[in-house]
Design a protein around this motif. Structure first.
Motif, PDB file in Angstrom:
ATOM      1  N   GLU A  81       0.803  -1.340   0.028  1.00 27.18           N
ATOM      2  CA  GLU A  81      -0.103  -0.065  -0.035  1.00 27.18           C
ATOM      3  C   GLU A  81       1.177   1.283   0.047  1.00 27.18           C
ATOM      4  O   GLU A  81       0.533   2.179  -0.608  1.00 27.18           O
ATOM      5  N   HIS A  84      -7.324  -2.839  -8.953  1.00 30.86           N
ATOM      6  CA  HIS A  84      -8.532  -3.232  -9.323  1.00 30.86           C
ATOM      7  C   HIS A  84      -9.208  -4.068  -8.250  1.00 30.86           C
ATOM      8  O   HIS A  84     -10.435  -4.233  -8.136  1.00 30.86           O
ATOM      9  N   THR A  85      -8.361  -4.700  -7.178  1.00 33.38           N
ATOM     10  CA  THR A  85      -8.815  -5.548  -6.147  1.00 33.38           C
ATOM     11  C   THR A  85      -9.306  -4.520  -5.037  1.00 33.38           C
ATOM     12  O   THR A  85      -9.394  -3.111  -5.101  1.00 33.38           O
ATOM     13  N   ASN A  86     -10.006  -5.080  -4.009  1.00 29.59           N
ATOM     14  CA  ASN A  86     -10.536  -4.085  -3.131  1.00 29.59           C
ATOM     15  C   ASN A  86      -9.547  -3.362  -2.154  1.00 29.59           C
ATOM     16  O   ASN A  86     -10.009  -2.786  -1.165  1.00 29.59           O
ATOM     17  N   GLY A  87      -8.309  -3.952  -2.331  1.00 31.46           N
ATOM     18  CA  GLY A  87      -7.204  -3.213  -1.635  1.00 31.46           C
ATOM     19  C   GLY A  87      -5.822  -4.043  -1.620  1.00 31.46           C
ATOM     20  O   GLY A  87      -5.852  -4.887  -2.683  1.00 31.46           O
ATOM     21  N   PHE A 115      -4.364  -5.625   0.782  1.00 34.32           N
ATOM     22  CA  PHE A 115      -4.673  -6.830   1.559  1.00 34.32           C
ATOM     23  C   PHE A 115      -3.336  -7.029   2.548  1.00 34.32           C
ATOM     24  O   PHE A 115      -3.068  -8.044   2.839  1.00 34.32           O
ATOM     25  N   LYS A 156     -14.615  -9.352 -14.576  1.00 32.66           N
ATOM     26  CA  LYS A 156     -15.169  -9.366 -13.351  1.00 32.66           C
ATOM     27  C   LYS A 156     -14.805 -10.543 -12.663  1.00 32.66           C
ATOM     28  O   LYS A 156     -14.656 -10.448 -11.303  1.00 32.66           O
ATOM     29  N   VAL A 201     -11.139 -10.435 -11.385  1.00 34.98           N
ATOM     30  CA  VAL A 201     -11.077  -9.570 -10.152  1.00 34.98           C
ATOM     31  C   VAL A 201     -11.646 -10.158  -8.857  1.00 34.98           C
ATOM     32  O   VAL A 201     -11.082 -10.203  -7.909  1.00 34.98           O
ATOM     33  N   ASP A 202     -12.750 -10.929  -9.172  1.00 37.42           N
ATOM     34  CA  ASP A 202     -13.581 -11.338  -7.934  1.00 37.42           C
ATOM     35  C   ASP A 202     -12.797 -12.454  -7.439  1.00 37.42           C
ATOM     36  O   ASP A 202     -12.462 -12.809  -6.214  1.00 37.42           O
ATOM     37  N   ASN A 213      -9.902 -11.122  -5.360  1.00 37.17           N
ATOM     38  CA  ASN A 213     -10.588 -10.632  -3.953  1.00 37.17           C
ATOM     39  C   ASN A 213     -10.633 -11.821  -3.166  1.00 37.17           C
ATOM     40  O   ASN A 213     -10.373 -11.755  -1.908  1.00 37.17           O
ATOM     41  N   SER A 214     -11.051 -12.937  -3.677  1.00 32.94           N
ATOM     42  CA  SER A 214     -11.327 -14.186  -2.760  1.00 32.94           C
ATOM     43  C   SER A 214      -9.885 -14.657  -2.317  1.00 32.94           C
ATOM     44  O   SER A 214     -10.157 -15.376  -1.156  1.00 32.94           O
ATOM     45  N   ARG A 227      -7.331 -12.834  -1.975  1.00 36.58           N
ATOM     46  CA  ARG A 227      -6.407 -11.733  -1.232  1.00 36.58           C
ATOM     47  C   ARG A 227      -5.388 -11.447  -2.025  1.00 36.58           C
ATOM     48  O   ARG A 227      -4.272 -11.338  -1.391  1.00 36.58           O
TER      49      ARG A 227
END
Length: 377
Positions: free
Chosen positions: A6, A21-24, A26, A91, A94-95, A98-99, A101
């Motif tokens: 980050e 593109h991911t939620n963070g 991680f 999508k 990317v999902d 995310n799964s 991380r």
């Protein structure tokens, strides 16, 4: 050496067209960076690398998902891949990231990977030099505490101030030693480095030394105790909490004492120096050569008799004292009739030639047994 992904992303986000593109991120930690183009080269990575890819082999989502799976299998820290104009990740891809991380970034075909990688390399190398200097300063604080000029200013420049509270922890897991090193210790090292925001962690001869600044001892104790409960092959000693920088060495010495006792006298894999009781006094004695003489003076006649006659009166006496000098409780512990035990205790008294139940002699006998336990291993 590791830096949070980050933080690296924050360095390039304003300047380069790199998109997450991911939620963070991680909380991924990055040790180094590499350019990897093909799946077949992924196995050469060591873990925690941020991977760059030109996108030239990105011809299908199936290829990308397989590439990401292989990167995740070797514990890579994330992927930055160049996309052609107008192209987007599916999508589902990317999902999936995310799964598991796994951080996924896109760049453009004109993104200057060389400049970005050079910037990241400089940050990682500076961080490595900072860590090296901090470890050297900590060692100076431990071994030359009176020479504050060797460590105080450097520690203070990095947020470790003179009047903060300091606590040292020592940890090992030698059960996982192999010819190729100790992966478990490396994993713990990385994990603790990541979790501890105000501290220093380094490894020396298979032992992790951890300095924590400004942490409550109770919180540290709970965290470390949970580690030991989860894995009985992890051994931890926690030192004393010291209220200023010049006494870090005391916490270090006391942590080592607690750690050593997990390996010798006390059959537990987690010990806190302040809870050692009489062992704290015994371990702090500087002239350790007095121990054998004290044991010989107190129990020598009994030990010699056992050795010469292949008897076990010393162990009978130990059990007797461990059971509060109760004939009934000791007979139960030894699965022995109480009359037989009473005979053996009388024999012990005769061999030692003194009253084993007087206050002074009880204290001497218990200390002798504590010392014997400390020296067994």
């Amino acid at each position: 050496m590791a830096v949070e992904l980050e933080d690296l992303y924050a360095q390039i986000k304003p300047q380069y067209d790199i998109k997450l593109h991911t939620n963070g991120c991680f909380r991924r930690m990055i040790d180094w960076i590499h350019m990897v183009e093909e799946v077949s080269f992924v196995s050469l990575l060591h873990g925690d690398e941020l991977v760059f890819n030109s996108g030239l082999h990105y011809t299908s989502e199936e290829w990308l998902v397989q590439f990401i799976k292989e990167l995740d299998n070797v514990h890579a820290g994330g992927l930055i891949i160049a996309l052609e104009e107008g192209h987007m990740f599916a999508k589902e891809t990317v999902d999936y990231c995310n799964s598991i991380r796994f951080p996924l970034f896109s760049a453009t075909m004109t993104s200057p990977f060389i400049d970005i990688m050079r910037m990241f390399s400089a940050i990682l190398l500076r961080n490595e030099q900072r860590d090296t200097n901090l470890i050297a300063a900590l060692k100076n604080a431990v071994f030359y505490p009176e020479n504050t000029e060797l460590y105080a200013s450097h520690l203070e420049r990095n947020g470790f101030f003179r009047n903060m509270s300091y606590l040292v922890v020592m940890l090992s897991c030698h059960a996982y030693d192999t010819e190729n090193g100790n992966e478990k210790l490396e994993e713990l090292h990385k994990s603790l480095n990541h979790e501890i925001k105000s501290g220093i962690v380094y490894e020396e001869k298979g032992l992790l030394v951890i300095l924590l600044a400004g942490y409550e001892q109770k919180r540290v104790k709970e965290k470390m105790q949970a580690l030991c409960r989860k894995d009985r092959n992890i051994y931890i000693g926690i030192g004393s909490q010291e209220e200023d920088m010049q006494h870090i060495y005391k916490s270090y010495q006391n942590a080592y004492t607690a750690y050593q006792l997990t390996k010798t006298a006390i059959n537990r894999n987690f010990l806190v120096y302040e809870e050692l009781g009489v062992y704290k006094l015994l371990a702090d004695v500087k002239e350790k050569e007095i121990y054998p003489a004290f044991v010989q003076e107190t129990l020598g006649a009994l030990i010699s008799y056992d050795r010469e006659n292949k008897t076990e009166y010393t162990e009978v006496l130990r059990a007797f004292f461990e059971n509060e000098c109760s004939i009934l409780n000791t007979s139960r512990a030894l699965y022995c009739h109480k009359n037989t035990l009473a005979y053996k205790i009388n024999k012990v008294k005769d061999l030692l030639g003194y009253d084993i139940l007087s206050n002074e002699n009880r204290t001497r006998i218990m200390l002798a047994f504590y010392i014997m336990k400390m020296q067994e291993n």
